[in-house]
Scaffold this motif. Sequence first.
Motif, PDB file in Angstrom:
ATOM      1  N   LYS A 173       0.851  -1.191   0.000  1.00 33.98           N
ATOM      2  CA  LYS A 173       0.000   0.000   0.000  1.00 33.98           C
ATOM      3  C   LYS A 173       0.889   1.243   0.000  1.00 33.98           C
ATOM      4  O   LYS A 173       1.886   1.306   0.716  1.00 33.98           O
ATOM      5  CB  LYS A 173      -0.892   0.001   1.232  1.00 33.98           C
ATOM      6  CG  LYS A 173      -1.863   1.170   1.275  1.00 33.98           C
ATOM      7  CD  LYS A 173      -2.756   1.106   2.498  1.00 33.98           C
ATOM      8  CE  LYS A 173      -3.964   0.299   2.119  1.00 33.98           C
ATOM      9  NZ  LYS A 173      -5.037   0.384   3.122  1.00 33.98           N
ATOM     10  N   VAL A 174       0.512   2.225  -0.796  1.00 32.51           N
ATOM     11  CA  VAL A 174       1.245   3.490  -0.838  1.00 32.51           C
ATOM     12  C   VAL A 174       0.803   4.340   0.355  1.00 32.51           C
ATOM     13  O   VAL A 174      -0.378   4.630   0.510  1.00 32.51           O
ATOM     14  CB  VAL A 174       0.979   4.254  -2.154  1.00 32.51           C
ATOM     15  CG1 VAL A 174       1.694   5.601  -2.149  1.00 32.51           C
ATOM     16  CG2 VAL A 174       1.395   3.428  -3.354  1.00 32.51           C
ATOM     17  N   ILE A 175       1.742   4.695   1.190  1.00 33.28           N
ATOM     18  CA  ILE A 175       1.475   5.558   2.340  1.00 33.28           C
ATOM     19  C   ILE A 175       2.000   6.943   1.994  1.00 33.28           C
ATOM     20  O   ILE A 175       3.181   7.108   1.682  1.00 33.28           O
ATOM     21  CB  ILE A 175       2.186   5.024   3.611  1.00 33.28           C
ATOM     22  CG1 ILE A 175       1.809   3.572   3.880  1.00 33.28           C
ATOM     23  CG2 ILE A 175       1.885   5.922   4.802  1.00 33.28           C
ATOM     24  CD1 ILE A 175       0.339   3.326   4.159  1.00 33.28           C
ATOM     25  N   TRP A 176       1.126   7.946   2.019  1.00 36.60           N
ATOM     26  CA  TRP A 176       1.521   9.311   1.674  1.00 36.60           C
ATOM     27  C   TRP A 176       1.115  10.243   2.802  1.00 36.60           C
ATOM     28  O   TRP A 176       0.191   9.963   3.559  1.00 36.60           O
ATOM     29  CB  TRP A 176       0.895   9.747   0.343  1.00 36.60           C
ATOM     30  CG  TRP A 176       1.521  10.993  -0.192  1.00 36.60           C
ATOM     31  CD1 TRP A 176       0.941  12.213  -0.317  1.00 36.60           C
ATOM     32  CD2 TRP A 176       2.864  11.147  -0.665  1.00 36.60           C
ATOM     33  NE1 TRP A 176       1.838  13.122  -0.828  1.00 36.60           N
ATOM     34  CE2 TRP A 176       3.030  12.486  -1.060  1.00 36.60           C
ATOM     35  CE3 TRP A 176       3.948  10.289  -0.780  1.00 36.60           C
ATOM     36  CZ2 TRP A 176       4.225  12.983  -1.557  1.00 36.60           C
ATOM     37  CZ3 TRP A 176       5.135  10.784  -1.288  1.00 36.60           C
ATOM     38  CH2 TRP A 176       5.261  12.119  -1.673  1.00 36.60           C
ATOM     39  N   PHE A 177       1.775  11.350   2.894  1.00 34.56           N
ATOM     40  CA  PHE A 177       1.595  12.289   3.983  1.00 34.56           C
ATOM     41  C   PHE A 177       0.545  13.326   3.636  1.00 34.56           C
ATOM     42  O   PHE A 177       0.502  13.817   2.519  1.00 34.56           O
ATOM     43  CB  PHE A 177       2.924  12.985   4.295  1.00 34.56           C
ATOM     44  CG  PHE A 177       4.094  12.056   4.187  1.00 34.56           C
ATOM     45  CD1 PHE A 177       4.326  11.107   5.167  1.00 34.56           C
ATOM     46  CD2 PHE A 177       4.936  12.072   3.078  1.00 34.56           C
ATOM     47  CE1 PHE A 177       5.385  10.225   5.065  1.00 34.56           C
ATOM     48  CE2 PHE A 177       5.999  11.195   2.968  1.00 34.56           C
ATOM     49  CZ  PHE A 177       6.214  10.268   3.966  1.00 34.56           C
ATOM     50  N   GLU A 232      -1.947  19.839  -9.900  1.00 32.45           N
ATOM     51  CA  GLU A 232      -2.416  18.456  -9.999  1.00 32.45           C
ATOM     52  C   GLU A 232      -2.951  17.985  -8.651  1.00 32.45           C
ATOM     53  O   GLU A 232      -2.389  18.297  -7.601  1.00 32.45           O
ATOM     54  CB  GLU A 232      -1.281  17.550 -10.463  1.00 32.45           C
ATOM     55  CG  GLU A 232      -0.741  18.008 -11.804  1.00 32.45           C
ATOM     56  CD  GLU A 232      -0.410  16.888 -12.748  1.00 32.45           C
ATOM     57  OE1 GLU A 232      -1.095  15.857 -12.754  1.00 32.45           O
ATOM     58  OE2 GLU A 232       0.563  17.072 -13.486  1.00 32.45           O
ATOM     59  N   ASN A 233      -4.015  17.232  -8.707  1.00 33.81           N
ATOM     60  CA  ASN A 233      -4.658  16.688  -7.520  1.00 33.81           C
ATOM     61  C   ASN A 233      -3.854  15.488  -7.028  1.00 33.81           C
ATOM     62  O   ASN A 233      -3.640  14.536  -7.769  1.00 33.81           O
ATOM     63  CB  ASN A 233      -6.090  16.287  -7.885  1.00 33.81           C
ATOM     64  CG  ASN A 233      -6.863  15.788  -6.696  1.00 33.81           C
ATOM     65  OD1 ASN A 233      -6.460  14.840  -6.029  1.00 33.81           O
ATOM     66  ND2 ASN A 233      -7.984  16.430  -6.437  1.00 33.81           N
ATOM     67  N   VAL A 234      -3.404  15.532  -5.785  1.00 33.12           N
ATOM     68  CA  VAL A 234      -2.578  14.456  -5.235  1.00 33.12           C
ATOM     69  C   VAL A 234      -3.361  13.144  -5.196  1.00 33.12           C
ATOM     70  O   VAL A 234      -2.807  12.078  -5.448  1.00 33.12           O
ATOM     71  CB  VAL A 234      -2.030  14.833  -3.839  1.00 33.12           C
ATOM     72  CG1 VAL A 234      -1.247  13.679  -3.227  1.00 33.12           C
ATOM     73  CG2 VAL A 234      -1.157  16.071  -3.943  1.00 33.12           C
ATOM     74  N   ASP A 235      -4.662  13.204  -4.918  1.00 32.08           N
ATOM     75  CA  ASP A 235      -5.477  11.986  -4.926  1.00 32.08           C
ATOM     76  C   ASP A 235      -5.432  11.308  -6.301  1.00 32.08           C
ATOM     77  O   ASP A 235      -5.333  10.083  -6.394  1.00 32.08           O
ATOM     78  CB  ASP A 235      -6.936  12.295  -4.570  1.00 32.08           C
ATOM     79  CG  ASP A 235      -7.092  12.927  -3.202  1.00 32.08           C
ATOM     80  OD1 ASP A 235      -6.396  12.492  -2.264  1.00 32.08           O
ATOM     81  OD2 ASP A 235      -7.900  13.860  -3.072  1.00 32.08           O
ATOM     82  N   GLU A 236      -5.502  12.096  -7.365  1.00 29.48           N
ATOM     83  CA  GLU A 236      -5.454  11.537  -8.726  1.00 29.48           C
ATOM     84  C   GLU A 236      -4.077  10.940  -9.021  1.00 29.48           C
ATOM     85  O   GLU A 236      -3.980   9.899  -9.671  1.00 29.48           O
ATOM     86  CB  GLU A 236      -5.803  12.608  -9.758  1.00 29.48           C
ATOM     87  CG  GLU A 236      -7.245  13.033  -9.727  1.00 29.48           C
ATOM     88  CD  GLU A 236      -7.548  14.152 -10.707  1.00 29.48           C
ATOM     89  OE1 GLU A 236      -6.711  14.437 -11.601  1.00 29.48           O
ATOM     90  OE2 GLU A 236      -8.621  14.759 -10.585  1.00 29.48           O
ATOM     91  N   ILE A 237      -3.031  11.603  -8.565  1.00 29.15           N
ATOM     92  CA  ILE A 237      -1.682  11.073  -8.767  1.00 29.15           C
ATOM     93  C   ILE A 237      -1.545   9.732  -8.061  1.00 29.15           C
ATOM     94  O   ILE A 237      -1.050   8.753  -8.639  1.00 29.15           O
ATOM     95  CB  ILE A 237      -0.607  12.063  -8.262  1.00 29.15           C
ATOM     96  CG1 ILE A 237      -0.615  13.342  -9.097  1.00 29.15           C
ATOM     97  CG2 ILE A 237       0.782  11.415  -8.287  1.00 29.15           C
ATOM     98  CD1 ILE A 237       0.264  14.452  -8.533  1.00 29.15           C
ATOM     99  N   LEU A 238      -1.989   9.654  -6.806  1.00 30.89           N
ATOM    100  CA  LEU A 238      -1.867   8.410  -6.040  1.00 30.89           C
ATOM    101  C   LEU A 238      -2.724   7.302  -6.643  1.00 30.89           C
ATOM    102  O   LEU A 238      -2.285   6.143  -6.719  1.00 30.89           O
ATOM    103  CB  LEU A 238      -2.235   8.652  -4.579  1.00 30.89           C
ATOM    104  CG  LEU A 238      -1.262   9.547  -3.801  1.00 30.89           C
ATOM    105  CD1 LEU A 238      -1.819   9.877  -2.425  1.00 30.89           C
ATOM    106  CD2 LEU A 238       0.107   8.915  -3.701  1.00 30.89           C
ATOM    107  N   GLN A 252      -3.015   5.325   1.205  1.00 31.68           N
ATOM    108  CA  GLN A 252      -3.535   5.809   2.481  1.00 31.68           C
ATOM    109  C   GLN A 252      -2.746   7.040   2.888  1.00 31.68           C
ATOM    110  O   GLN A 252      -1.528   7.095   2.702  1.00 31.68           O
ATOM    111  CB  GLN A 252      -3.369   4.710   3.530  1.00 31.68           C
ATOM    112  CG  GLN A 252      -3.676   5.114   4.938  1.00 31.68           C
ATOM    113  CD  GLN A 252      -3.362   3.987   5.923  1.00 31.68           C
ATOM    114  OE1 GLN A 252      -3.178   2.840   5.545  1.00 31.68           O
ATOM    115  NE2 GLN A 252      -3.290   4.328   7.181  1.00 31.68           N
ATOM    116  N   TYR A 253      -3.448   8.012   3.443  1.00 27.70           N
ATOM    117  CA  TYR A 253      -2.789   9.205   3.971  1.00 27.70           C
ATOM    118  C   TYR A 253      -2.457   9.005   5.445  1.00 27.70           C
ATOM    119  O   TYR A 253      -3.220   8.379   6.174  1.00 27.70           O
ATOM    120  CB  TYR A 253      -3.697  10.431   3.832  1.00 27.70           C
ATOM    121  CG  TYR A 253      -3.818  10.939   2.418  1.00 27.70           C
ATOM    122  CD1 TYR A 253      -2.847  11.755   1.870  1.00 27.70           C
ATOM    123  CD2 TYR A 253      -4.922  10.612   1.635  1.00 27.70           C
ATOM    124  CE1 TYR A 253      -2.959  12.233   0.573  1.00 27.70           C
ATOM    125  CE2 TYR A 253      -5.057  11.087   0.337  1.00 27.70           C
ATOM    126  CZ  TYR A 253      -4.065  11.896  -0.183  1.00 27.70           C
ATOM    127  OH  TYR A 253      -4.182  12.365  -1.452  1.00 27.70           O
TER     128      TYR A 253
END
Length: 131
Positions: A12-16, A58-64, A77-78
């Motif tokens: 899972k990609v974990i982003w801040f 750019e929307n970070v949600d779209e990038i993720l 997940q943030y």
Amino acid sequence: MGMMFSLAQGGKVIWFGKPGARQSLIHADDLADMYLRAAEKAPLVAGVIFDAANDFSENVDEILAKLVEITGADGYQYVEPTNAYETACTASAILRPYLARTLLGWQPKKPGAVDNLKVYYDAWKASVGSV
């Protein structure tokens, strides 16, 4: 983007940060072109600060979401940032890069992150070896 790409390798990609963030991005080639133009016109633009960014944020949600799609990661997940660097990654930045266009005749030419993420990801994989 390399940091994001490496995070996609472990499930899972974990982003801040929080959903809804927007970031102004620029491809390194476009940034280099802007630096070159500024250097060529240094006597005219000395001391001027330029915001070098694409025409759109750019929307970070779209990038993720796109990152998950192209890497096969198990979603994203943030999380709350735990240090200054992670806090900086959460910053929404909307720049207005019109001064570089007006004074330098500069215009970014590379596609945005979401539109060309597969190409950028494949290039990153090639640069770090097979992952």
